[in-house]
Design an enzyme around this catalytic site. Structure first.
Site, mmCIF file in Angstrom:
data_model
loop_
_atom_site.group_PDB
_atom_site.id
_atom_site.type_symbol
_atom_site.label_atom_id
_atom_site.label_comp_id
_atom_site.label_asym_id
_atom_site.label_seq_id
_atom_site.Cartn_x
_atom_site.Cartn_y
_atom_site.Cartn_z
ATOM 1 N N TYR A 54 0.825 -1.220 0.000
ATOM 2 C CA TYR A 54 0.000 0.000 0.000
ATOM 3 C C TYR A 54 0.858 1.268 0.000
ATOM 4 O O TYR A 54 0.436 2.290 -0.553
ATOM 5 C CB TYR A 54 -1.036 -0.039 1.133
ATOM 6 C CG TYR A 54 -2.131 -1.033 0.781
ATOM 7 C CD1 TYR A 54 -3.032 -0.746 -0.239
ATOM 8 C CD2 TYR A 54 -2.193 -2.286 1.380
ATOM 9 C CE1 TYR A 54 -3.987 -1.672 -0.634
ATOM 10 C CE2 TYR A 54 -3.154 -3.216 0.997
ATOM 11 C CZ TYR A 54 -4.042 -2.902 -0.015
ATOM 12 O OH TYR A 54 -4.979 -3.814 -0.420
ATOM 13 N N ARG A 57 1.360 1.809 -3.605
ATOM 14 C CA ARG A 57 0.143 2.326 -4.232
ATOM 15 C C ARG A 57 -0.001 3.822 -3.941
ATOM 16 O O ARG A 57 -0.408 4.594 -4.790
ATOM 17 C CB ARG A 57 -1.109 1.596 -3.715
ATOM 18 C CG ARG A 57 -1.085 0.073 -3.829
ATOM 19 C CD ARG A 57 -1.535 -0.393 -5.185
ATOM 20 N NE ARG A 57 -0.587 -0.113 -6.248
ATOM 21 C CZ ARG A 57 0.589 -0.738 -6.414
ATOM 22 N NH1 ARG A 57 0.978 -1.678 -5.604
ATOM 23 N NH2 ARG A 57 1.396 -0.412 -7.407
ATOM 24 N N GLN A 87 -15.418 1.410 -5.987
ATOM 25 C CA GLN A 87 -14.599 0.345 -5.400
ATOM 26 C C GLN A 87 -13.157 0.822 -5.268
ATOM 27 O O GLN A 87 -12.328 0.139 -4.687
ATOM 28 C CB GLN A 87 -14.615 -0.890 -6.303
ATOM 29 C CG GLN A 87 -15.974 -1.541 -6.425
ATOM 30 C CD GLN A 87 -15.948 -2.642 -7.501
ATOM 31 O OE1 GLN A 87 -15.480 -3.731 -7.268
ATOM 32 N NE2 GLN A 87 -16.464 -2.325 -8.673
ATOM 33 N N ASN A 88 -12.883 1.992 -5.847
ATOM 34 C CA ASN A 88 -11.491 2.456 -5.885
ATOM 35 C C ASN A 88 -11.055 3.018 -4.544
ATOM 36 O O ASN A 88 -11.822 3.679 -3.846
ATOM 37 C CB ASN A 88 -11.319 3.518 -6.968
ATOM 38 C CG ASN A 88 -11.620 2.958 -8.345
ATOM 39 O OD1 ASN A 88 -11.677 1.733 -8.500
ATOM 40 N ND2 ASN A 88 -11.827 3.813 -9.313
ATOM 41 N N HIS A 105 -14.293 -0.007 -0.720
ATOM 42 C CA HIS A 105 -13.129 -0.819 -0.344
ATOM 43 C C HIS A 105 -12.068 -0.033 0.418
ATOM 44 O O HIS A 105 -10.918 -0.441 0.472
ATOM 45 C CB HIS A 105 -12.521 -1.461 -1.594
ATOM 46 C CG HIS A 105 -13.441 -2.475 -2.244
ATOM 47 N ND1 HIS A 105 -13.296 -2.930 -3.534
ATOM 48 C CD2 HIS A 105 -14.530 -3.117 -1.743
ATOM 49 C CE1 HIS A 105 -14.255 -3.808 -3.807
ATOM 50 N NE2 HIS A 105 -15.025 -3.929 -2.748
ATOM 51 N N SER A 175 -14.588 -4.989 -13.650
ATOM 52 C CA SER A 175 -14.746 -6.332 -14.208
ATOM 53 C C SER A 175 -15.937 -7.046 -13.574
ATOM 54 O O SER A 175 -16.249 -8.171 -13.954
ATOM 55 C CB SER A 175 -13.476 -7.144 -13.955
ATOM 56 O OG SER A 175 -13.231 -7.241 -12.566
HETATM 57 P P1 OAD Z 1 -10.450 -4.930 -12.231
HETATM 58 O O1 OAD Z 1 -8.982 -4.790 -12.421
HETATM 59 O O2 OAD Z 1 -10.987 -6.253 -11.832
HETATM 60 O O3 OAD Z 1 -11.194 -4.530 -13.582
HETATM 61 C C1 OAD Z 1 -10.819 -3.385 -14.263
HETATM 62 C C2 OAD Z 1 -11.832 -3.125 -15.368
HETATM 63 O O4 OAD Z 1 -11.487 -1.889 -15.961
HETATM 64 C C3 OAD Z 1 -11.845 -4.185 -16.471
HETATM 65 O O5 OAD Z 1 -13.183 -4.572 -16.737
HETATM 66 C C4 OAD Z 1 -11.218 -3.453 -17.656
HETATM 67 O O6 OAD Z 1 -11.763 -3.859 -18.903
HETATM 68 C C5 OAD Z 1 -11.606 -2.030 -17.353
HETATM 69 N N1 OAD Z 1 -10.737 -1.003 -17.970
HETATM 70 C C6 OAD Z 1 -9.439 -1.064 -18.299
HETATM 71 N N2 OAD Z 1 -9.035 0.106 -18.849
HETATM 72 C C7 OAD Z 1 -10.114 0.905 -18.866
HETATM 73 C C8 OAD Z 1 -10.362 2.253 -19.315
HETATM 74 N N3 OAD Z 1 -9.411 3.019 -19.864
HETATM 75 N N4 OAD Z 1 -11.611 2.742 -19.146
HETATM 76 C C9 OAD Z 1 -12.603 1.999 -18.597
HETATM 77 N N5 OAD Z 1 -12.425 0.752 -18.171
HETATM 78 C C10 OAD Z 1 -11.204 0.213 -18.298
HETATM 79 O O7 OAD Z 1 -10.895 -3.767 -11.223
HETATM 80 P P2 OAD Z 1 -12.222 -3.661 -10.336
HETATM 81 O O8 OAD Z 1 -13.386 -4.252 -11.043
HETATM 82 O O9 OAD Z 1 -12.317 -2.259 -9.870
HETATM 83 O O10 OAD Z 1 -10.475 -4.612 -4.240
HETATM 84 O O11 OAD Z 1 -11.812 -4.588 -9.114
HETATM 85 C C11 OAD Z 1 -12.654 -4.688 -8.022
HETATM 86 C C12 OAD Z 1 -11.861 -4.886 -6.762
HETATM 87 O O12 OAD Z 1 -10.948 -5.987 -6.911
HETATM 88 C C13 OAD Z 1 -10.957 -3.736 -6.392
HETATM 89 O O13 OAD Z 1 -11.646 -2.724 -5.715
HETATM 90 C C14 OAD Z 1 -9.907 -4.368 -5.537
HETATM 91 C C15 OAD Z 1 -9.679 -5.621 -6.344
HETATM 92 O O14 OAD Z 1 -9.249 -6.724 -5.617
HETATM 93 C C16 OAD Z 1 -9.680 -4.741 -3.169
HETATM 94 O O15 OAD Z 1 -8.456 -4.752 -3.221
HETATM 95 C C17 OAD Z 1 -10.417 -4.906 -1.878
#
Ligand code: OAD
Length: 230
Positions: A54, A57, A87-88, A105, A175
């Site tokens: 972290y 990050r 979630q960010n 989160h 995702s």
């Molecule tokens: P992910 O890394 O799982 O998914 C990222 C998403 O962003 C994917 O669907 C990509 O296609 C999309 N993406 C990539 N580039 C992009 C762009 N320029 N514009 C729009 N979308 C784009 O991230 P999250 O779904 O946020 O939690 O993950 C959820 C949680 O999993 C996070 O909050 C984190 C992680 O583990 C914790 O750490 C508790």
């Protein structure tokens, strides 16, 4: 009265600001075992590694600026009551100037007391790093203010309330792999439209309007569509 526009954002909205996502190719979970650096067990096993993850990050976040997608959500406040559920753990919605933000989160730029979790501290550029030896003003150990895997998501109740009152719901850059966040769209009233902006969208129910674009371009399209001329 303005309509309620509820946003559910994920790592993809910050990708164009230079923040690495989790599950894309080259994403964080490819280089760091998620259960080592972001789970309750991992933190119990090796807290130094989790603090270090972290700290890195936070350093990455220092140079990051909100992009056009974050700014578009602020622009939409002209016409809508905009509620941002994210979630960010970055602070780019805050830096952009959104009025209502709910972090599901946790928050990267905060740490909290381990024995007194209600004591939350904001970190700054000079005090960016935390370690297992870090202590707060009461002499108590602190930890990143992050919801680890295996931990409850305290803000989910309020997020469900917001989703269930949405007149329009927009999912952007996630995702949809992590629950309970991924389930929010199922609480949106049947009569309210749902949009999903993501260049590689996950499978979603038929009622969802998918905009398969990066966040900045997709949000610009959506603003054109949702803009209320007056
Ligand atoms: P992910 O890394 O799982 O998914 C990222 C998403 O962003 C994917 O669907 C990509 O296609 C999309 N993406 C990539 N580039 C992009 C762009 N320029 N514009 C729009 N979308 C784009 O991230 P999250 O779904 O946020 O939690 O993950 C959820 C949680 O999993 C996070 O909050 C984190 C992680 O583990 C914790 O750490 C508790």
């Amino acid at each position: 009265m303005k309509k309620k526009l509820v946003i559910s954002s994920g790592a993809g909205i910050s990708a164009e600001s230079g923040i690495t996502t989790f599950r894309d190719a080259g994403g964080l979970w490819e280089n760091y075992p998620v259960m080592d650096v972001a789970s309750a067990d991992g933190f119990a096993r090796n807290p130094a590694l989790v603090h270090q993850f972290y700290n890195e990050r936070r350093r990455q976040l220092l140079d990051a600026r909100p992009n056009a997608a974050h700014m578009a959500l602020v622009e939409l406040e002209k016409w809508y009551d905009v509620y941002v559920i994210t979630q960010n753990v970055d602070d780019l919605h805050e830096k952009a100037g959104s009025s209502r933000i709910l972090h599901l989160h946790g928050e990267l730029m905060k740490a909290r007391s381990i024995p007194h979790p209600e004591r939350i501290y904001t970190l700054d550029e000079e005090h960016l790093e935390t370690t297992p030896e870090s202590r707060d003003e009461y002499g108590d150990p602190i930890r990143p203010h992050i919801v680890f895997f295996q931990e409850a998501v305290p803000n989910i109740e309020r997020a469900i309330e917001w989703a269930s009152q949405a007149d329009i719901f927009v999912v952007v850059g996630t995702s949809l792999a992590v629950y309970p966040a991924a389930s929010l769209l199922h609480y949106v009233p049947k009569t309210s439209p749902i949009y999903y902006i993501d260049p590689h969208p996950a499978p979603v129910p038929d009622r969802v309007h998918v905009i398969a674009e990066p966040a900045s371009r997709g949000m610009a399209e959506l603003v054109k569509e949702l803009k209320i001329e007056n």
